[in-house]
Design a protein around this motif. Sequence first.
Motif, PDB file in Angstrom:
ATOM      1  N   GLY A 107       8.300  90.383  68.492  1.00 58.89           N
ATOM      2  CA  GLY A 107       8.099  88.833  68.991  1.00 58.89           C
ATOM      3  C   GLY A 107       9.752  88.410  69.702  1.00 58.89           C
ATOM      4  O   GLY A 107      10.129  87.108  69.216  1.00 58.89           O
ATOM      5  N   SER A 108       9.826  89.146  70.626  1.00 57.23           N
ATOM      6  CA  SER A 108      11.471  88.852  71.614  1.00 57.23           C
ATOM      7  C   SER A 108      11.206  88.234  72.502  1.00 57.23           C
ATOM      8  O   SER A 108      11.564  87.980  73.739  1.00 57.23           O
ATOM      9  CB  SER A 108      12.135  90.389  71.325  1.00 57.23           C
ATOM     10  N   GLN A 109      10.845  86.854  72.550  1.00 60.43           N
ATOM     11  CA  GLN A 109      10.302  86.220  73.507  1.00 60.43           C
ATOM     12  C   GLN A 109      10.430  85.183  74.507  1.00 60.43           C
ATOM     13  O   GLN A 109      10.606  85.251  75.570  1.00 60.43           O
ATOM     14  CB  GLN A 109       9.174  84.510  72.675  1.00 60.43           C
ATOM     15  N   GLN A 110      12.509  85.568  74.323  1.00 57.31           N
ATOM     16  CA  GLN A 110      12.912  85.090  74.527  1.00 57.31           C
ATOM     17  C   GLN A 110      13.133  86.598  76.539  1.00 57.31           C
ATOM     18  O   GLN A 110      13.602  85.665  77.543  1.00 57.31           O
ATOM     19  CB  GLN A 110      14.554  85.576  74.858  1.00 57.31           C
ATOM     20  N   ARG A 111      12.586  87.502  76.482  1.00 59.42           N
ATOM     21  CA  ARG A 111      11.989  88.393  77.515  1.00 59.42           C
ATOM     22  C   ARG A 111      10.778  87.736  78.385  1.00 59.42           C
ATOM     23  O   ARG A 111      10.905  87.595  79.763  1.00 59.42           O
ATOM     24  CB  ARG A 111      11.787  89.319  76.677  1.00 59.42           C
ATOM     25  N   SER A 112      10.198  86.816  77.515  1.00 56.49           N
ATOM     26  CA  SER A 112       8.904  85.833  78.662  1.00 56.49           C
ATOM     27  C   SER A 112       9.608  84.589  79.237  1.00 56.49           C
ATOM     28  O   SER A 112       8.739  82.955  78.904  1.00 56.49           O
ATOM     29  CB  SER A 112       7.311  85.827  77.342  1.00 56.49           C
ATOM     30  N   THR A 113      10.674  84.362  78.783  1.00 60.83           N
ATOM     31  CA  THR A 113      11.773  83.079  79.393  1.00 60.83           C
ATOM     32  C   THR A 113      12.205  82.669  80.403  1.00 60.83           C
ATOM     33  O   THR A 113      13.147  84.131  80.506  1.00 60.83           O
ATOM     34  CB  THR A 113      11.893  82.084  78.031  1.00 60.83           C
ATOM     35  N   GLY A 129      16.030  89.758  96.145  1.00 56.47           N
ATOM     36  CA  GLY A 129      15.469  90.551  96.975  1.00 56.47           C
ATOM     37  C   GLY A 129      14.585  91.280  97.215  1.00 56.47           C
ATOM     38  O   GLY A 129      13.849  91.880  95.495  1.00 56.47           O
ATOM     39  N   PRO A 130      13.819  91.795  98.038  1.00 58.29           N
ATOM     40  CA  PRO A 130      12.446  92.587  97.785  1.00 58.29           C
ATOM     41  C   PRO A 130      13.044  93.839  97.684  1.00 58.29           C
ATOM     42  O   PRO A 130      11.959  94.843  96.863  1.00 58.29           O
ATOM     43  CB  PRO A 130      11.946  92.931  98.951  1.00 58.29           C
ATOM     44  N   ASP A 131      14.266  94.009  97.930  1.00 53.91           N
ATOM     45  CA  ASP A 131      14.527  95.967  97.585  1.00 53.91           C
ATOM     46  C   ASP A 131      15.639  95.418  96.111  1.00 53.91           C
ATOM     47  O   ASP A 131      15.885  96.874  96.644  1.00 53.91           O
ATOM     48  CB  ASP A 131      15.067  96.020  98.745  1.00 53.91           C
ATOM     49  N   GLU A 132      15.051  94.659  95.685  1.00 51.55           N
ATOM     50  CA  GLU A 132      16.598  94.882  94.516  1.00 51.55           C
ATOM     51  C   GLU A 132      15.850  95.139  93.464  1.00 51.55           C
ATOM     52  O   GLU A 132      14.473  95.313  93.068  1.00 51.55           O
ATOM     53  CB  GLU A 132      17.523  93.156  94.638  1.00 51.55           C
ATOM     54  N   ILE A 133      16.558  94.830  92.314  1.00 49.57           N
ATOM     55  CA  ILE A 133      15.791  95.108  90.924  1.00 49.57           C
ATOM     56  C   ILE A 133      15.239  93.622  90.481  1.00 49.57           C
ATOM     57  O   ILE A 133      15.973  93.104  90.132  1.00 49.57           O
ATOM     58  CB  ILE A 133      16.952  95.977  90.259  1.00 49.57           C
ATOM     59  N   HIS A 134      13.936  94.519  90.779  1.00 50.72           N
ATOM     60  CA  HIS A 134      12.489  92.780  89.432  1.00 50.72           C
ATOM     61  C   HIS A 134      12.600  93.641  88.413  1.00 50.72           C
ATOM     62  O   HIS A 134      11.744  94.418  88.129  1.00 50.72           O
ATOM     63  CB  HIS A 134      11.527  92.665  90.344  1.00 50.72           C
ATOM     64  N   LEU A 135      12.644  92.844  87.206  1.00 49.33           N
ATOM     65  CA  LEU A 135      12.597  93.387  85.730  1.00 49.33           C
ATOM     66  C   LEU A 135      10.901  92.338  85.642  1.00 49.33           C
ATOM     67  O   LEU A 135      10.542  91.634  86.230  1.00 49.33           O
ATOM     68  CB  LEU A 135      13.392  92.417  84.742  1.00 49.33           C
ATOM     69  N   TYR A 136      10.055  93.083  84.076  1.00 48.90           N
ATOM     70  CA  TYR A 136       9.520  92.644  83.456  1.00 48.90           C
ATOM     71  C   TYR A 136       9.285  91.465  84.237  1.00 48.90           C
ATOM     72  O   TYR A 136       9.942  90.772  83.091  1.00 48.90           O
ATOM     73  CB  TYR A 136       9.173  93.868  82.503  1.00 48.90           C
ATOM     74  N   ASP A 137       8.368  90.950  83.959  1.00 44.50           N
ATOM     75  CA  ASP A 137       7.708  89.466  84.741  1.00 44.50           C
ATOM     76  C   ASP A 137       6.597  89.055  83.930  1.00 44.50           C
ATOM     77  O   ASP A 137       5.452  89.631  84.041  1.00 44.50           O
ATOM     78  CB  ASP A 137       7.513  88.273  85.915  1.00 44.50           C
ATOM     79  N   SER A 138       6.646  88.741  82.313  1.00 50.03           N
ATOM     80  CA  SER A 138       6.075  87.643  81.387  1.00 50.03           C
ATOM     81  C   SER A 138       6.013  85.996  81.419  1.00 50.03           C
ATOM     82  O   SER A 138       7.333  85.876  81.474  1.00 50.03           O
ATOM     83  CB  SER A 138       6.486  88.320  80.355  1.00 50.03           C
ATOM     84  N   LYS A 139       5.408  85.575  81.479  1.00 47.25           N
ATOM     85  CA  LYS A 139       4.901  84.202  81.394  1.00 47.25           C
ATOM     86  C   LYS A 139       4.992  83.516  79.888  1.00 47.25           C
ATOM     87  O   LYS A 139       5.830  82.141  79.634  1.00 47.25           O
ATOM     88  CB  LYS A 139       3.568  83.945  82.219  1.00 47.25           C
TER      89      LYS A 139
END
Length: 465
Positions: free
Chosen positions: A177-183, A378-388
Amino acid sequence: MAMKAAENGVSRRSFLKTGLGAAAAVGFPTIVPASVFGQYAPSKRINVGAIGVGRISRVHDLPGIMQYDNARVIAVCDLDAHRVVEGKAFVNDFYAKKSSKPYDGTVGYANYHELLANKDIDAVVVSTPDHWHSLIGVDAVRAGKDVYLQKPASLTIGEGRALSNAVQASGRILQIGSQQRSTPQFRYAAELVRNGRIGEVQRVEIGLPGDPAGGEKTPMPVPAGFNYEMWLGETPDVYYTVDRVHPVKGYDRPGWLRMRQFGAGMITGWGAHHVDSAHWGMNTEYSGPVEIWGTAEFPTHGLWDVHGAFKTEALYANGIRMSISGEYPNGIKFYGTKGWIFVSRGNEAVTKSDPVAKLNDNTALASSDPAIIKSVIGPDEIHLYDSKEQHGNWLECIISRKEPISPVELGHRACSTCLLHDMAMVLKRKLYWDPVSEKFKNDDEANNMLWRKQRAPYVLPKVLV
C-alpha cells in the motif's frame, strides 16, 4: 472469479462467535441487486475479504476497493468484535447506497484463518497493525489469496525477507500500500530525475516528523469482545492499556503507532512511503544503503517510546547520500549537479491525524528552475510504471497476473531501509550494510536485530525462516 458455494470451506451463512458471545457472521441475501456490481457478473468479480477494519481500512482501503465494480468486499475480520459489527455495517451501507436497495451481504469473522479458509474469497486487503503484516501476508498467499498489504511490509528485516520469498514462491499478486507510486507528481518527479533533468543526483533529503512522548501507562481491563492476546501476536505478552492499542470507541489515531513493540514510529510509518519514492528516483529500488548513521531523541516519560526528533543519513553504493529528518519539509528533495526537484503530497492527507495534514505548504512539485518540471519526457526516454490508483492497479493485476506497481520486493527494500535508519538511531553509531546478503558487516549486535523473538503460536512457518 468467485468459486462455487459447494467448494466453500467456511459457509457464507455460518455464524462465527465473537468475544461478545454474539454471532459475527451474517449470510448473503438471496438476491443481490445487479446494480450494486455494475456490468460484472458474479463469475467475473473479485471477491475480497478485509482483514483489520480500523482507521486506515475505513478511510482508505475499503473505499479504495469498493469504488470498483470488478470487486466486491464480501467479508470483514477483526479481533475487536465491535469493529466487526461496524465494519459489516460500513460495507453494507456502501452497497445499499450504491443500489438504492437494502443490502446485508457481508460476512464477519473474528479470526483471519477462518476468513482465509473461505474459498469464495479470491483476495484479501490487510489493514492491521504493523506487527501482523508479514505473518498474515504469508498465510494469505499460502492459502492461495492475492493480497493488498498495508505498508510497512514487516516488523523486522528478517520477516520482510521471509514475506518476499513466500510471495514470490506462491505466484500470487501482492501489492504494497505505497500509494504515492500511483500519484502523478511522484512518478513524474522520479522520471525527471531518472532522465537527468537535474544532472547527476548527489543527495536526497526526506522530510519526516517524529512522534511525541505521552501515553497513559495505567493498566486497564481488556474491553469485552476484544481478543487482546491474539492482537499482541508475535510480540511480548504485556498488560492492556488503551493507549497501547486503539480507542475503545471511534477511529482516532491509535497508540500502537507510537510503540516500539509494534513498529518503529514515523521512520517506517511514513518513511516507507517517502523512502520508496526516493528509491524510485534514485534507481535503487532493489537495493539499499551501504552505510547508515544518525541521532534521535527518545521519550523519557509516558508509555509511547518510538523516536521523536531525529536526523539520520545513509550512503548508497552509487555515491548518493540520503538524509531524513523533521528539519526538512515533509516530502522528498532530489539535488543534482544541475538543480533540484522537490515532491510531496502537498496538503493532501489520508486521515485528519496524518502529519501532512498539519502542513501549510501545498506545494506538490517544485524545482530550482521552473523549466525542469515543465519539460516533457520524450518517447525514447525512461518512462516509469504508470498507475492511476493503487487499489485499482492491484485489481487489474489480479486479472492480468502482471506485476503490480508496488510488488513485495520493492516494499521490503523500502521497509528494510527505514529499519536500518531506526537501528542507527538506537545503536547510536555508524552501521555498514550489505544489501545483497542483507547482513551487517562484522557487527553481531546489529545482525541480532534483524529478527525479534516471535511469541508462539504467532510465528512464521519454519520453512521460510
